[in-house]
Design an enzyme around this catalytic site. Structure first.
Site, PDB file in Angstrom:
ATOM      1  N   LYS A  53      85.265  58.742  11.926  1.00 36.96           N
ATOM      2  CA  LYS A  53      86.001  59.530  11.343  1.00 36.96           C
ATOM      3  C   LYS A  53      86.861  60.352  11.498  1.00 36.96           C
ATOM      4  O   LYS A  53      87.543  60.908  11.174  1.00 36.96           O
ATOM      5  CB  LYS A  53      84.706  60.693  10.924  1.00 36.96           C
ATOM      6  CG  LYS A  53      83.329  59.670  10.327  1.00 36.96           C
ATOM      7  CD  LYS A  53      83.704  59.238   9.017  1.00 36.96           C
ATOM      8  CE  LYS A  53      83.737  59.908   7.776  1.00 36.96           C
ATOM      9  NZ  LYS A  53      83.756  59.125   6.512  1.00 36.96           N
TER      10      LYS A  53
HETATM   11  C1  LIG Z   1      77.304  58.444  11.406  1.00 35.67           C
HETATM   12  C2  LIG Z   1      77.912  57.968  10.184  1.00 35.67           C
HETATM   13  N1  LIG Z   1      77.828  56.834   9.751  1.00 35.67           N
HETATM   14  C3  LIG Z   1      78.557  56.070   8.751  1.00 35.67           C
HETATM   15  C4  LIG Z   1      79.422  56.975   7.959  1.00 35.67           C
HETATM   16  C5  LIG Z   1      79.708  56.334   6.604  1.00 35.67           C
HETATM   17  O1  LIG Z   1      81.086  56.248   6.768  1.00 35.67           O
HETATM   18  P1  LIG Z   1      81.922  56.085   5.442  1.00 35.67           P
HETATM   19  O2  LIG Z   1      82.008  57.678   4.932  1.00 35.67           O
HETATM   20  O3  LIG Z   1      83.268  55.639   5.803  1.00 35.67           O
HETATM   21  O4  LIG Z   1      81.334  55.449   4.419  1.00 35.67           O
HETATM   22  C6  LIG Z   1      79.502  58.204   8.461  1.00 35.67           C
HETATM   23  C7  LIG Z   1      80.409  59.274   7.584  1.00 35.67           C
HETATM   24  O5  LIG Z   1      80.585  60.482   7.873  1.00 35.67           O
HETATM   25  C8  LIG Z   1      78.895  58.877   9.498  1.00 35.67           C
HETATM   26  O6  LIG Z   1      79.077  60.079  10.110  1.00 35.67           O
END
Ligand SMILES: Cc1ncc(COP(=O)(O)O)c(C=O)c1O
Length: 339
Positions: A53
């Protein structure tokens, strides 16, 4: 040693944010041999904020500054399960801004402490059910930004810079690292930014690459993808941090996704334990959900020995010691094999 690390030795004006991206990818021998195919892991916890992120956080901050949405010294505001918040707070601080991060009460203690450590002001909310819910992180973040001068709500759920960050950085990195030999890409879905940006780029390169998402039981995205409608009944959302939604985020481009699998919290927890015992590696919660999805749905996936499957691990299990690993945090050395 990456070129960026080499540069650091010679220049003094490099910032933390200059180290975002160019994370490694490696073949996971354990999963590859277990499922008789080729499984690679994109290790996003090598980013300076220790998660994928950092990428959208940097894109959203740069876009806001470029377009005059915030003045020097202002406050970046975000609703986050912790990782976007940390990236945002880390980058904002380095650039002379402050940050205010709204997290839901399911956020791990480690993430809240890490946020505070980079100077973020943290507010804990009841849920992250979207802008329409008065008690949600998103509603609170939006109203804070509306009521405080020189504060800007980056709004990762509806910010096009979120998808753009993954389309412009994560996706081409993986494509180049794999020399274009990718048959499947699997990622958890929260805002949808990762899967949409990577999925869009991969489909442009090769329409046959399968883009699969993972969400917890109770999330509604798989229903929406399959039927184009919202479900008539909502189940309780199982809290796997970072993934799963009870609304459709604007940063999810459903056309870039082929299928979304649902997985339970218990399956994810036991996948994390099993993976730790076999490999010695602490997977993050949503990464464990991906491993659990492989195990649970392996017969439906029809993976071939010639396939190359890339799993995106957004963060590291050290962010979830209290939730995932504290009860049995000793690696079983006898069963440990090379991952
Ligand atoms: C630990 C974790 N996994 C998966 C995601 C999902 O990613 P996205 O928001 O790009 O769909 C996030 C998003 O904050 C996350 O913090």
């Amino acid at each position: 040693m990456s070129s960026k690390r080499y540069i650091l030795k010679r220049r003094k004006d490099i910032l933390t944010r200059d180290f975002i991206g160019n994370t490694p990818i490696r073949r996971c021998h354990y999963l590859s041999s277990q499922y008789n195919t080729n499984i690679f892991i994109k290790e996003e916890f090598h980013n300076p904020g220790m998660s994928s992120k950092d990428r959208p956080a940097l894109f959203m901050i740069e876009e806001a500054i470029r377009n005059g949405k915030i003045k020097p010294g202002g406050t970046f505001v975000e609703a986050s399960s912790g990782n976007t918040g940390y990236g945002l707070a880390m980058i904002a601080r380095e650039m002379g801004y402050t940050s205010k991060i709204f997290v839901s009460k399911s956020c791990s203690l480690e993430k809240v402490e890490i946020l505070k450590s980079v100077g973020a002001e943290v507010e804990i909310c009841d849920n992250s059910n979207g802008l329409h819910d008065f008690y949600s992180t998103q509603f609170k973040a939006q109203s804070y930004a509306a009521n405080n001068t020189n504060s800007y709500f980056t709004n990762q759920y509806y910010n096009s810079s979120n998808i753009k960050a993954h389309y412009r950085t994560t996706a081409p990195e993986i494509w180049n690292q794999m020399k274009g030999e990718v048959t499947h890409f699997i990622a958890g879905i929260g805002t949808g930014g990762t899967i949409s940006g990577v999925g869009r780029f991969f489909k442009e390169k090769n329409i046959n690459v399968k883009i699969w998402g993972v969400e917890p039981i109770g999330s509604i995205l798989s229903h929406f993808l399959a039927h184009g409608t919202l479900p008539e009944e909502y189940k309780t959302l199982e809290p796997i941090e970072g993934i799963g939604r009870t609304f459709i985020p604007g940063s999810l481009d459903i056309n870039s996704v082929d299928k979304i699998f649902q997985i339970g919290i218990l399956d994810s927890e036991s996948a994390a334990q099993e993976y730790k015992n076999k490999t010695g590696f602490l997977a993050g919660f949503s990464s464990a959900a991906i491993i659990a999805t492989l195990k649970k749905h392996i017969n439906d996936l029809a993976l071939k020995p010639t396939d190359s499957i890339v799993l995106l691990f957004p963060d590291h299990g050290s962010r979830y010691l209290s939730k995932l690993y504290s009860k049995s945090n000793i690696v079983n050395e006898k069963s440990k094999i090379n991952c």
